[in-house]
Design a protein around this motif. Structure first.
Motif, PDB file in Angstrom:
ATOM      1  N   ILE A 231     -24.100 -25.394  16.354  1.00 23.67           N
ATOM      2  CA  ILE A 231     -23.356 -25.204  15.103  1.00 23.67           C
ATOM      3  C   ILE A 231     -21.926 -25.708  15.273  1.00 23.67           C
ATOM      4  N   GLY A 232     -21.345 -25.423  16.448  1.00 26.18           N
ATOM      5  CA  GLY A 232     -19.992 -25.897  16.744  1.00 26.18           C
ATOM      6  C   GLY A 232     -19.894 -27.408  16.698  1.00 26.18           C
ATOM      7  N   ARG A 233     -20.907 -28.094  17.219  1.00 30.79           N
ATOM      8  CA  ARG A 233     -20.921 -29.567  17.195  1.00 30.79           C
ATOM      9  C   ARG A 233     -20.957 -30.096  15.763  1.00 30.79           C
ATOM     10  N   VAL A 234     -21.763 -29.454  14.922  1.00 30.46           N
ATOM     11  CA  VAL A 234     -21.836 -29.863  13.515  1.00 30.46           C
ATOM     12  C   VAL A 234     -20.467 -29.665  12.856  1.00 30.46           C
ATOM     13  N   GLN A 235     -19.834 -28.532  13.128  1.00 31.75           N
ATOM     14  CA  GLN A 235     -18.514 -28.269  12.548  1.00 31.75           C
ATOM     15  C   GLN A 235     -17.456 -29.216  13.112  1.00 31.75           C
ATOM     16  N   GLN A 236     -17.655 -29.663  14.349  1.00 34.25           N
ATOM     17  CA  GLN A 236     -16.742 -30.628  14.957  1.00 34.25           C
ATOM     18  C   GLN A 236     -16.733 -31.938  14.159  1.00 34.25           C
ATOM     19  N   VAL A 237     -17.883 -32.327  13.672  1.00 25.74           N
ATOM     20  CA  VAL A 237     -17.982 -33.539  12.845  1.00 25.74           C
ATOM     21  C   VAL A 237     -17.145 -33.363  11.579  1.00 25.74           C
ATOM     22  N   VAL A 238     -17.227 -32.174  10.977  1.00 24.90           N
ATOM     23  CA  VAL A 238     -16.423 -31.883   9.784  1.00 24.90           C
ATOM     24  C   VAL A 238     -14.935 -31.967  10.122  1.00 24.90           C
ATOM     25  N   LEU A 239     -14.538 -31.379  11.258  1.00 28.53           N
ATOM     26  CA  LEU A 239     -13.131 -31.405  11.674  1.00 28.53           C
ATOM     27  C   LEU A 239     -12.633 -32.824  11.904  1.00 28.53           C
ATOM     28  N   SER A 240     -13.478 -33.667  12.468  1.00 26.43           N
ATOM     29  CA  SER A 240     -13.055 -35.039  12.774  1.00 26.43           C
ATOM     30  C   SER A 240     -12.682 -35.815  11.515  1.00 26.43           C
ATOM     31  N   SER A 241     -13.162 -35.361  10.371  1.00 27.35           N
ATOM     32  CA  SER A 241     -12.815 -36.020   9.111  1.00 27.35           C
ATOM     33  C   SER A 241     -11.354 -35.785   8.732  1.00 27.35           C
ATOM     34  N   GLY A 242     -10.756 -34.715   9.298  1.00 23.69           N
ATOM     35  CA  GLY A 242      -9.354 -34.413   9.005  1.00 23.69           C
ATOM     36  C   GLY A 242      -9.135 -33.676   7.700  1.00 23.69           C
ATOM     37  N   ILE A 243     -10.213 -33.246   7.037  1.00 22.07           N
ATOM     38  CA  ILE A 243     -10.038 -32.576   5.740  1.00 22.07           C
ATOM     39  C   ILE A 243      -9.596 -31.124   5.879  1.00 22.07           C
ATOM     40  N   ILE A 244      -9.740 -30.546   7.067  1.00 20.69           N
ATOM     41  CA  ILE A 244      -9.312 -29.153   7.264  1.00 20.69           C
ATOM     42  C   ILE A 244      -8.064 -29.170   8.139  1.00 20.69           C
ATOM     43  N   SER A 245      -6.909 -28.985   7.509  1.00 18.87           N
ATOM     44  CA  SER A 245      -5.651 -29.031   8.252  1.00 18.87           C
ATOM     45  C   SER A 245      -5.042 -27.629   8.306  1.00 18.87           C
ATOM     46  N   PRO A 246      -4.180 -27.389   9.303  1.00 19.27           N
ATOM     47  CA  PRO A 246      -3.582 -26.066   9.449  1.00 19.27           C
ATOM     48  C   PRO A 246      -2.604 -25.751   8.329  1.00 19.27           C
ATOM     49  N   ASN A 247      -2.393 -24.473   8.123  1.00 19.85           N
ATOM     50  CA  ASN A 247      -1.497 -23.981   7.088  1.00 19.85           C
ATOM     51  C   ASN A 247      -0.081 -23.875   7.651  1.00 19.85           C
ATOM     52  N   ILE A 248       0.793 -24.797   7.258  1.00 23.57           N
ATOM     53  CA  ILE A 248       2.195 -24.767   7.679  1.00 23.57           C
ATOM     54  C   ILE A 248       2.927 -23.857   6.698  1.00 23.57           C
ATOM     55  N   THR A 249       3.715 -22.933   7.221  1.00 23.96           N
ATOM     56  CA  THR A 249       4.360 -21.961   6.351  1.00 23.96           C
ATOM     57  C   THR A 249       5.873 -22.135   6.341  1.00 23.96           C
ATOM     58  N   THR A 250       6.499 -21.720   5.279  1.00 26.14           N
ATOM     59  CA  THR A 250       7.956 -21.734   5.193  1.00 26.14           C
ATOM     60  C   THR A 250       8.497 -20.319   5.026  1.00 26.14           C
ATOM     61  N   GLU A 251       7.639 -19.332   5.235  1.00 27.04           N
ATOM     62  CA  GLU A 251       8.037 -17.930   5.052  1.00 27.04           C
ATOM     63  C   GLU A 251       9.043 -17.441   6.089  1.00 27.04           C
ATOM     64  N   ASN A 252       9.009 -18.011   7.288  1.00 28.71           N
ATOM     65  CA  ASN A 252       9.851 -17.562   8.393  1.00 28.71           C
ATOM     66  C   ASN A 252       9.605 -16.108   8.778  1.00 28.71           C
ATOM     67  N   LYS A 253       8.344 -15.704   8.716  1.00 27.09           N
ATOM     68  CA  LYS A 253       7.955 -14.369   9.169  1.00 27.09           C
ATOM     69  C   LYS A 253       8.190 -14.299  10.670  1.00 27.09           C
ATOM     70  N   LEU A 254       8.745 -13.180  11.135  1.00 26.24           N
ATOM     71  CA  LEU A 254       9.050 -13.045  12.555  1.00 26.24           C
ATOM     72  C   LEU A 254       7.821 -12.671  13.360  1.00 26.24           C
TER      73      LEU A 254
END
Length: 194
Positions: free
Chosen positions: A32-55
């Protein structure tokens, strides 16, 4: 007609048997991880960059794979990439090669803290060794401060030198991107002023 039904029945038995073998041998997580790796390689799932400055909080303890206990506050005033993961988590397995590549490129400027939540810590050790990942892996040795919400994994946090959470992502993401590496470079070049 009976021949067709019999052939279909045999096909289903083979399919169920293959899935049964994959599941019973424990390979289903990696498949299942390998299948999801293919999805990740597309670059469509990117991390959430925040501007909240939560400590962030540095008030917890971890242990490295050699049994050395560490206070997390040793990472204060550093850029820290924290990832909570487990060997039984297919999305965790899917994003590991990408994180490892990012680690290889940025380890001189960013501290990586890969925290395994496996109850059987030997499984985590064996997995890391088998995959030949060399980023630092740790195990929790105290409860986590409330700021780190790990109700789902993988969960990743990026801390800047001032102790602010600059990225928070619940679920898998592709981190080894130009945009994310630019953020890491920017954060590592920031000067700490009081």
């Amino acid at each position: 007609m009976k021949q067709k039904i019999r052939k279909e029945f045999i096909e289903w038995i083979v399919i169920i048997s293959v899935f049964g073998i994959i599941y019973l041998t424990g390979w289903h997580t990696e498949v299942i991880g390998r299948v999801q790796q293919v999805v990740l390689s597309s670059g469509i799932i990117s991390p959430n960059i925040t501007t909240e400055n939560k400590l962030a909080s540095y008030n917890f303890r971890i242990e490295d794979m050699n049994g050395n206990r560490i206070l997390f506050n040793q990472f204060k005033e550093k850029v820290v990439f924290i990832n909570f993961w487990a060997t039984w988590c297919p999305p965790c397995i899917a994003e590991m090669p990408d994180i490892h590549s990012l680690y290889q490129e940025t380890k001189n400027n960013v501290s990586f803290v890969m925290i395994s939540l496996d109850k059987d810590e030997n499984k985590a050790r064996e997995f890391i060794e088998r995959k030949e990942f060399d980023f630092p892996v740790y195990f929790l040795r105290s409860s986590l401060p409330a700021v780190y919400d790990t109700h789902s994994i993988p969960t990743t946090y990026l801390l800047d030198k001032k102790g602010r959470i600059k990225a928070e992502n619940h679920g898998m993401a592709k981190y080894n991107t130009e945009e994310f590496k630019e953020l890491l470079t920017k954060l590592s070049e920031e000067k700490i002023t009081n």
